[in-house]
Design a protein around this motif. Structure first.
Motif, PDB file in Angstrom:
ATOM      1  N   ALA A 186      40.348  38.179  41.276  1.00 18.90           N
ATOM      2  CA  ALA A 186      39.011  38.481  40.771  1.00 18.90           C
ATOM      3  C   ALA A 186      38.979  38.238  39.268  1.00 18.90           C
ATOM      4  CB  ALA A 186      38.622  39.921  41.080  1.00 18.90           C
ATOM      5  N   ILE A 187      37.945  37.528  38.813  1.00 20.11           N
ATOM      6  CA  ILE A 187      37.782  37.224  37.390  1.00 20.11           C
ATOM      7  C   ILE A 187      36.398  37.698  36.946  1.00 20.11           C
ATOM      8  CG2 ILE A 187      37.994  35.483  35.583  1.00 20.11           C
ATOM      9  CD1 ILE A 187      40.501  35.595  37.184  1.00 20.11           C
ATOM     10  N   PRO A 188      36.243  38.980  36.599  1.00 20.76           N
ATOM     11  CA  PRO A 188      34.959  39.440  36.047  1.00 20.76           C
ATOM     12  C   PRO A 188      34.903  39.143  34.545  1.00 20.76           C
ATOM     13  CG  PRO A 188      36.428  41.309  36.412  1.00 20.76           C
ATOM     14  CD  PRO A 188      37.190  40.076  36.814  1.00 20.76           C
ATOM     15  N   GLN A 189      33.956  38.300  34.140  1.00 24.48           N
ATOM     16  CA  GLN A 189      33.861  37.860  32.754  1.00 24.48           C
ATOM     17  C   GLN A 189      32.678  38.523  32.048  1.00 24.48           C
ATOM     18  OE1 GLN A 189      33.824  33.531  34.049  1.00 24.48           O
ATOM     19  NE2 GLN A 189      35.311  33.402  32.388  1.00 24.48           N
TER      20      GLN A 189
ATOM     21  N   GLU B  91      35.161  29.004  57.985  1.00 18.47           N
ATOM     22  CA  GLU B  91      35.126  27.549  58.151  1.00 18.47           C
ATOM     23  C   GLU B  91      36.434  26.902  57.733  1.00 18.47           C
ATOM     24  OE1 GLU B  91      32.568  25.783  59.545  1.00 18.47           O
ATOM     25  OE2 GLU B  91      31.793  27.795  60.019  1.00 18.47           O
ATOM     26  N   ASN B  92      37.441  27.719  57.449  1.00 19.82           N
ATOM     27  CA  ASN B  92      38.803  27.264  57.144  1.00 19.82           C
ATOM     28  C   ASN B  92      38.921  26.460  55.848  1.00 19.82           C
ATOM     29  OD1 ASN B  92      40.160  28.442  59.373  1.00 19.82           O
ATOM     30  ND2 ASN B  92      39.371  26.806  60.702  1.00 19.82           N
ATOM     31  N   TYR B  93      37.986  26.683  54.932  1.00 15.25           N
ATOM     32  CA  TYR B  93      38.190  26.102  53.606  1.00 15.25           C
ATOM     33  C   TYR B  93      39.341  26.805  52.904  1.00 15.25           C
ATOM     34  CZ  TYR B  93      33.792  23.503  53.805  1.00 15.25           C
ATOM     35  OH  TYR B  93      32.790  22.626  54.140  1.00 15.25           O
ATOM     36  N   THR B  94      39.474  28.112  53.168  1.00 17.95           N
ATOM     37  CA  THR B  94      40.463  28.908  52.459  1.00 17.95           C
ATOM     38  C   THR B  94      40.767  30.154  53.275  1.00 17.95           C
ATOM     39  OG1 THR B  94      40.987  29.850  50.292  1.00 17.95           O
ATOM     40  CG2 THR B  94      38.743  30.235  51.128  1.00 17.95           C
ATOM     41  N   SER B  95      41.490  31.085  52.673  1.00 15.68           N
ATOM     42  CA  SER B  95      41.819  32.367  53.294  1.00 15.68           C
ATOM     43  C   SER B  95      41.755  33.437  52.213  1.00 15.68           C
ATOM     44  CB  SER B  95      43.224  32.323  53.903  1.00 15.68           C
ATOM     45  OG  SER B  95      44.194  32.107  52.878  1.00 15.68           O
ATOM     46  N   SER B  96      41.886  34.686  52.616  1.00  9.14           N
ATOM     47  CA  SER B  96      41.853  35.769  51.632  1.00  9.14           C
ATOM     48  C   SER B  96      42.939  35.609  50.582  1.00  9.14           C
ATOM     49  CB  SER B  96      41.992  37.125  52.324  1.00  9.14           C
ATOM     50  OG  SER B  96      40.866  37.405  53.123  1.00  9.14           O
ATOM     51  N   ASP B  97      44.098  35.116  50.983  1.00  9.13           N
ATOM     52  CA  ASP B  97      45.212  34.948  50.054  1.00  9.13           C
ATOM     53  C   ASP B  97      44.998  33.797  49.076  1.00  9.13           C
ATOM     54  OD1 ASP B  97      46.535  37.028  51.256  1.00  9.13           O
ATOM     55  OD2 ASP B  97      47.734  35.741  52.570  1.00  9.13           O
ATOM     56  N   LYS B  98      44.042  32.931  49.360  1.00 13.16           N
ATOM     57  CA  LYS B  98      43.821  31.746  48.522  1.00 13.16           C
ATOM     58  C   LYS B  98      42.416  31.714  47.917  1.00 13.16           C
ATOM     59  CE  LYS B  98      47.862  30.205  49.862  1.00 13.16           C
ATOM     60  NZ  LYS B  98      49.033  30.206  48.945  1.00 13.16           N
ATOM     61  N   LEU B  99      41.706  32.834  47.954  1.00 13.79           N
ATOM     62  CA  LEU B  99      40.337  32.865  47.448  1.00 13.79           C
ATOM     63  C   LEU B  99      40.277  33.627  46.131  1.00 13.79           C
ATOM     64  CD1 LEU B  99      37.265  32.359  47.812  1.00 13.79           C
ATOM     65  CD2 LEU B  99      37.170  34.516  49.094  1.00 13.79           C
ATOM     66  N   ALA B 100      39.555  33.058  45.173  1.00 14.48           N
ATOM     67  CA  ALA B 100      39.267  33.730  43.908  1.00 14.48           C
ATOM     68  C   ALA B 100      37.764  33.858  43.758  1.00 14.48           C
ATOM     69  CB  ALA B 100      39.848  32.951  42.733  1.00 14.48           C
ATOM     70  N   ILE B 101      37.318  34.987  43.208  1.00 12.63           N
ATOM     71  CA  ILE B 101      35.890  35.190  42.929  1.00 12.63           C
ATOM     72  C   ILE B 101      35.712  35.312  41.421  1.00 12.63           C
ATOM     73  CG2 ILE B 101      35.271  36.164  45.155  1.00 12.63           C
ATOM     74  CD1 ILE B 101      35.565  38.955  43.961  1.00 12.63           C
ATOM     75  N   MET B 102      34.627  34.701  40.919  1.00 12.01           N
ATOM     76  CA  MET B 102      34.448  34.602  39.474  1.00 12.01           C
ATOM     77  C   MET B 102      32.971  34.646  39.124  1.00 12.01           C
ATOM     78  SD  MET B 102      35.878  31.462  37.127  1.00 12.01           S
ATOM     79  CE  MET B 102      35.562  31.300  35.375  1.00 12.01           C
ATOM     80  N   GLY B 103      32.646  35.307  38.010  1.00 15.73           N
ATOM     81  CA  GLY B 103      31.275  35.354  37.530  1.00 15.73           C
ATOM     82  C   GLY B 103      31.232  35.990  36.160  1.00 15.73           C
TER      83      GLY B 103
ATOM     84  N   PRO C  84      42.437  43.276  44.069  1.00 16.58           N
ATOM     85  CA  PRO C  84      42.913  41.903  43.851  1.00 16.58           C
ATOM     86  C   PRO C  84      43.589  41.772  42.488  1.00 16.58           C
ATOM     87  CG  PRO C  84      40.615  41.917  44.574  1.00 16.58           C
ATOM     88  CD  PRO C  84      40.976  43.328  44.255  1.00 16.58           C
ATOM     89  N   ALA C  85      44.396  40.744  42.340  1.00 18.68           N
ATOM     90  CA  ALA C  85      44.892  40.394  41.013  1.00 18.68           C
ATOM     91  C   ALA C  85      43.666  40.145  40.139  1.00 18.68           C
ATOM     92  CB  ALA C  85      45.759  39.154  41.084  1.00 18.68           C
ATOM     93  N   THR C  86      43.551  40.897  39.056  1.00 19.48           N
ATOM     94  CA  THR C  86      42.318  40.886  38.277  1.00 19.48           C
ATOM     95  C   THR C  86      42.599  40.544  36.820  1.00 19.48           C
ATOM     96  OG1 THR C  86      41.385  42.604  39.719  1.00 19.48           O
ATOM     97  CG2 THR C  86      40.291  42.226  37.606  1.00 19.48           C
ATOM     98  N   LEU C  87      41.846  39.587  36.310  1.00 22.21           N
ATOM     99  CA  LEU C  87      41.875  39.267  34.887  1.00 22.21           C
ATOM    100  C   LEU C  87      40.467  39.468  34.352  1.00 22.21           C
ATOM    101  CD1 LEU C  87      43.482  38.288  32.442  1.00 22.21           C
ATOM    102  CD2 LEU C  87      42.815  35.943  33.037  1.00 22.21           C
ATOM    103  N   ILE C  88      40.264  40.590  33.673  1.00 24.95           N
ATOM    104  CA  ILE C  88      38.979  40.892  33.050  1.00 24.95           C
ATOM    105  C   ILE C  88      38.935  40.161  31.715  1.00 24.95           C
ATOM    106  CG2 ILE C  88      37.506  42.755  32.178  1.00 24.95           C
ATOM    107  CD1 ILE C  88      39.328  44.647  33.956  1.00 24.95           C
ATOM    108  N   THR C  89      37.844  39.475  31.427  1.00 24.21           N
ATOM    109  CA  THR C  89      37.732  38.796  30.145  1.00 24.21           C
ATOM    110  C   THR C  89      36.513  39.304  29.388  1.00 24.21           C
ATOM    111  OG1 THR C  89      36.390  36.923  30.941  1.00 24.21           O
ATOM    112  CG2 THR C  89      38.784  36.727  31.121  1.00 24.21           C
ATOM    113  N   THR C  90      36.696  39.507  28.093  1.00 23.62           N
ATOM    114  CA  THR C  90      35.604  39.928  27.218  1.00 23.62           C
ATOM    115  C   THR C  90      35.923  39.452  25.810  1.00 23.62           C
ATOM    116  OG1 THR C  90      34.223  41.811  26.558  1.00 23.62           O
ATOM    117  CG2 THR C  90      36.588  42.203  26.702  1.00 23.62           C
ATOM    118  N   ALA C  91      35.068  39.818  24.840  1.00 21.74           N
ATOM    119  CA  ALA C  91      35.249  39.364  23.466  1.00 21.74           C
ATOM    120  C   ALA C  91      34.790  40.444  22.502  1.00 21.74           C
ATOM    121  CB  ALA C  91      34.479  38.065  23.219  1.00 21.74           C
ATOM    122  N   ASP C  92      35.445  40.516  21.346  1.00 27.81           N
ATOM    123  CA  ASP C  92      35.173  41.610  20.419  1.00 27.81           C
ATOM    124  C   ASP C  92      33.825  41.500  19.721  1.00 27.81           C
ATOM    125  OD1 ASP C  92      35.719  39.481  18.737  1.00 27.81           O
ATOM    126  OD2 ASP C  92      37.192  40.534  17.500  1.00 27.81           O
ATOM    127  N   HIS C  93      33.207  40.295  19.725  1.00 28.34           N
ATOM    128  CA  HIS C  93      31.899  40.123  19.092  1.00 28.34           C
ATOM    129  C   HIS C  93      30.772  39.959  20.114  1.00 28.34           C
ATOM    130  CE1 HIS C  93      33.877  39.870  15.273  1.00 28.34           C
ATOM    131  NE2 HIS C  93      32.787  39.519  14.634  1.00 28.34           N
TER     132      HIS C  93
END
Length: 713
Positions: free
Chosen positions: A584-587, A550-562, A638-647
Motif C-alpha cells: 500500500a502506498i498512501p501518498q 481475471e488472473n492479471y495478478t494475485s494478492s501477493d503481487k498487487l499494490a494499491i496507490m493514490g 500490507p507492506a506500507t510506504l506512507i509518503t508526505t512532505a514537510d511543506h
C-alpha cells in the motif's frame, strides 16, 4: 522546433524481468521503529470520546516533531538503501524521464512563450521566440536559477493584453503560498512591487494599469503551513504602488472562503466566483464600462458550477451544470442575470461536457466518453461545425485562444502516447504535428484496454488496464492499481513516467474511474461523497478483486496507490481490507477524517466529506472509515510506504505522521510499515525532477521488494 518521434526498435533501456530468487536485502523483522510518545488527548463528539494520542505530531514547528521526522526518515532510508536492486530501478526511472519536453506555445505581443525541459532539469525553463518555424529562441525565465536545490518553482504566468508586462507566480518549497513578480517583457527588468502572501489565485490584467488577484490575511509567524484559510478577498494592484495600498474589490462585506477572479477577453466584465467547497460556486459580474455599476449577482448559492465561457458585446455565454448534470452552455446578458432568464445554447449531452473554451470566433467543447476525450467545434451560435480529428483514444486539452486567432495549439496524450503538441487551423479544422518528444519507450510493445466491472452494489465501474502484449494471465504479474474518486475530478489516459517505469519493469498498470470523480457528471460525483463515500472504497476494492479474478495478478503481487484524496482511498482500503494487496502506498493522504477541516484549506473539503462536528450521523459515518481511527491492534497490514512532505500546506503532513505512528504501534505482520518524509517539497506541484526520480525509485523499489520480486537486466 518540430521534432520527429523516436520509438527505437531496440529499447535503449534494458527492461527488467521479474523472478523470485531475491538477493539478500533488508528484513522487516530487523526494523526498530522509533518510540513515539502518546498523550492523553481526548475529543468528545456527541457524547462519544475519541482518543487522539498522537495529537502532538500536528505541531510541525515543535522540536519534538522535527526530531521524530528525522528518526522516521533514518529508519525508512536505512531500509530503502539496503534494497539490492534500488540503483537499477533508479537507472530505469532516470532514463525514462530524460527526454526533452516542450509545452504548447502561447502568443503574447510579438512573442510566442513556452516551457521546455531538456530532460533532467529540476524545473522547466520559460522560453520565447518571434517565429515558431525558426530555431531562434531565447530564455525568458529560468527557474533553475531561483534556488540552488531547484525547490523554488514557477507557479503561473499572466500577461497584459499587449504583451508588454508579465507577472509570474513563484512557490517556495512546494507551498501553496505565492509571490508575484512583474517584468517588462522587452527589458526583462522587474517592474514595481513584488507581492507576497498570495494563495489560490490567478492574475488578471486590466490594460497595463494593474491587475486583480485573490489572497488571505497574512498568516501568523510559524503558522503559514497549517493555519486555516478563510475569508479570501479580491484585490486590485495598481502598478507603481506598494502592495500595502492595494484596494479590496470584493470580500469585505461579503465574506467567502475563496473567491476566483477574472476578466473577460475584452476586459469589460470582472467575473467573481465565490466558493466555500471544492464543488459549486456563486457568480458575480461587474460591468467595468459602467462607472456607477456594482457587482450583479447571477447565482446566489453553491449548488452548481458556473463559469463565463465567452463574452460578445452584451452577450455572455456560461458553462454550467445547473439543470444539466452533464453540463450545458447557456446565454444571457448582464441585465438578465437570474438563471430563469438563461437560454440554452448547447443542451446537455449524454456525455459529460468536461470543459469548454473559445478561440478564433468558435466554441470548442471537450466531452468525456467513458473517460476519453472527444472535442467538438461549434459556432458562437451553437451550430456544430465539426468533430476535431484526434490522433488516438486518449486525452486532449488546450483549445483556448483569443477571438482574432486563426490557429491554436493543443496537447494530446494517452498512457503510451507521450504528450504531443499539434497545431490546429481553426477555419479548416486541420491538425498538424508541432512538437513530439523522443522517448526511449516503444508503445507498440504494449496494449491498453478498458474494462467494466461490478462494484459491491452492482454499479458498472470503468477501468483502464495497460500491460505488455502477450502477457500471461497466470495470476503472477506484479500489478499496480491506482485511483482517486473524489472532488468531481476525472482520471483520463495520460503519459507519465511513473506508469511507464512500472510497465517497462514488467508490471501491469490499472487505473479505476471510481465514483466521486467527474467522469459521468454530477450524479457520478454525488454517488461518492459524504454519506455515500463508502461507494468509492467499494469501487476500488472491487477493482482489485477484478484484477485477481481475471488472473492479471494475485494478492501477493498487487499494490494499491493514490495521492491526496487518493491517499485517503488507499488508507481506507488497507484498513477495511488488509488482505486485498501486498503493498500500500498512501501518498500525501487525508487520513484523519475528524480533524481535516482544521488545517489550511481543509474546511473546503466538507462539500465532499462532510464534517464530524456537523451532526452525530455524519460523525459516526466519518469515524467509521477514517483510516487513522480504524487501524486495529494485532492486525497484519500490507507492506506500507506512507509518503508526505514537510511543506505540504494542502494536506498537512500531520495526517501521515499520526497514521504512521498508530500503524507502527498496531501492526503485527512481518511486513514493513514506513513513512518517507520529503524535505523542501509540498503537495506535488513544482517538485524538482531530481526529487521526483528519488521518490519513484523508492516507491518502486519498496513495492517490488515486498512482492518478493527481483528485477534482472
Amino acid at each position: 522546433m518540430q521534432s520527429k518521434l523516436l520509438f527505437p526498435s531496440l529499447i535503449l533501456i534494458a527492461a527488467f524481468v521479474f523472478s523470485c530468487n531475491q538477493q539478500q536485502g533488508p528484513s522487516a523483522s530487523d526494523i526498530q521503529y522509533p518510540d513515539t510518545k502518546k498523550v492523553d488527548t481526548v475529543d468528545t463528539y456527541f457524547g462519544n470520546e475519541v482518543p487522539d494520542p498522537y495529537r502532538w505530531l500536528e505541531d510541525d514547528n515543535a522540536k519534538e516533531t522535527k526530531a521524530w521526522v528525522k528518526k522516521q526518515n533514518k529508519v525508512t532510508f536505512s531500509y530503502l538503501n539496503d534494497i539490492p536492486f534500488r540503483d537499477q530501478v533508479k537507472g530505469t526511472v532516470k532514463n525514462l524521464i530524460d527526454y526533452e519536453k516542450v509545452s504548447a506555445p502561447d502568443k503574447h505581443g510579438n512573442y510566442y512563450y513556452y516551457y521546455k525541459n531538456d530532460g533532467l532539469q529540476d524545473q522547466s525553463v520559460y522560453y520565447r521566440t518571434k517565429d515558431l518555424k525558426s530555431d531562434e529562441e531565447e530564455v525568458f525565465l529560468n527557474p533553475n536559477n531561483f534556488s540552488e536545490d531547484g525547490t523554488i518553482s514557477m507557479a503561473g504566468t499572466s500577461f497584459s493584453s499587449d504583451g508588454s508586462l508579465m507577472t509570474y507566480l513563484i512557490s517556495d518549497g512546494g507551498s501553496d503560498w505565492r509571490k508575484a513578480i512583474t517584468l517588462n517583457t522587452e527589458t526583462k527588468e522587474v517592474v514595481g512591487d513584488t507581492l507576497t502572501d498570495l494563495k489560490f489565485t490567478g492574475i488578471s490584467w486590466k490594460g497595463t494599469e494593474g491587475f486583480y488577484y485573490s489572497s488571505y490575511e497574512r498568516p501568523k509567524e510559524g503558522e503559514a503551513l497549517t493555519a486555516a484559510n478563510k475569508n479570501q478577498k479580491v484585490y486590485f494592484h495598481e502598478m507603481g504602488t506598494p502592495q500595502s495600498e492595494d484596494r479590496v474589490v470584493f470580500g469585505d462585506d461579503i465574506q467567502r472562503r475563496g473567491i476566483s477572479a477574472g476578466l473577460t477577453e475584452d476586459e469589460r466584465f470582472l467575473v467573481l466566483s465565490p466558493w466555500k467547497g471544492t464543488s459549486g460556486n456563486e457568480l458575480y459580474i461587474k460591468d467595468l464600462e459602467d462607472p456607477n455599476g456594482d457587482f450583479v449577482q447571477f447565482v446566489d448559492n453553491f449548488e452548481n458550477n458556473h463559469s463565463i465561457l465567452h463574452s460578445d458585446g452584451d452577450r455572455l455565454l456560461i458553462y454550467t451544470n445547473l439543470d444539466a448534470q452533464n453540463y450545458r452552455i447557456v446565454e444571457t446578458t448582464i441585465d438578465k442575470p437570474n438563471p430563469e432568464n438563461w437560454k440554452t445554447l448547447v443542451p446537455e449531452s449524454e456525455h459529460v461536457l468536461n470543459s469548454a473554451s473559445s478561440a478564433g470566433g468558435y466554441l470548442f467543447l471537450n466531452y468525456l466518453e467513458d473517460a476519453k476525450s472527444k472535442v467538438k467545434q461549434l459556432t458562437l451560435d451553437g451550430e456544430h461545425v465539426r468533430d476535431v480529428d484526434l490522433p488516438a483514444i486518449g486525452s486532449a486539452g488546450g483549445f483556448g485562444g483569443e477571438s482574432e486567432d486563426t490557429e491554436l495549439y493543443y496537447t494530446f496524450t494517452s498512457f503510451t502516447y507521450p504528450s504531443t503538441v499539434f497545431r490546429y487551423d481553426i477555419e479548416s479544422g486541420s491538425s498538424e504535428l508541432y512538437e513530439q518528444p523522443e522517448v526511449a519507450f516503444d508503445p507498440e510493445q504494449y496494449e491498453t484496454k478498458q474494462v467494466f466491472y461490478e462494484s459491491k452494489d452492482g454499479t458498472e465501474i470503468p477501468m483502464f488496464i495497460v500491460h505488455k502484449k502477450g502477457v500471461e494471465l497466470d495470476g503472477n504479474n506484479p500489478a499496480l492499481l491506482y485511483g482517486y474518486g473524489g472532488f468531481n475530478i476525472s482520471l483520463t489516459p495520460s503519459y507519465s513516467t511513473r506508469w511507464i517505469s512500472w510497465l517497462e519493469m514488467g508490471g501491469v498498470f490499472a487505473m479505476a474511474n471510481l465514483r466521486g470523480g467527474g467522469e459521468y457528471g454530477k450524479s457520478w460525483h454525488k454517488a461518492g461523497i459524504k454519506m455515500q463515500k463508502q461507494n468509492v472504497f467499494d469501487d476500488f476494492i472491487a477493482a482489485g478483486e477484478y484484477l485477481k479474478s481475471e488472473n492479471y495478478t494475485s494478492s501477493d503481487k498487487l499494490a494499491i496507490m493514490g495521492g491526496s484524496n487518493g491517499g485517503l482511498l488507499v488508507g481506507a482500503t488497507m484498513t477495511q481490507r488488509p488482505d486485498l494487496a501486498q503493498v500500500a502506498i498512501p501518498q500525501v493522504g487525508v487520513l484523519d477524517m475528524l480533524r481535516y477541516h482544521k488545517f489550511t484549506i481543509g474546511a473546503a473539503w466538507a462539500s465532499d466529506y462532510g464534517r464530524a462536528d456537523a451532526s452525530e450521523e455524519m460523525f459516526e459515518y466519518l469515524y467509521g472509515y477514517s483510516p487513522y481511527h480504524n487501524l486495529e491492534k494485532g492486525t497484519g497490514y500490507p507492506a506500507t510506504l506512507i509518503t508526505t512532505a514537510d511543506h505540504d500546506d494542502r494536506v498537512v503532513p500531520a495526517h501521515s505522521f499520526k497514521f504512521a505512528a498508530r500503524l507502527q504501534e498496531y501492526h503485527s505482520g512481518d511486513t514493513p510499515v514506513l513513512i518517507r518524509i520529503e524535505t523542501r517539497a509540498g503537495h506535488g506541484a513544482g517538485t524538482p525532477t531530481s526529487k521526483t526520480i528519488k521518490q519513484l525509485t523508492d516507491i518502486f523499489s519498496f513495492t517490488l521488494y515486498n512482492m518478493n520480486e527481483e528485477p534482472e537486466i
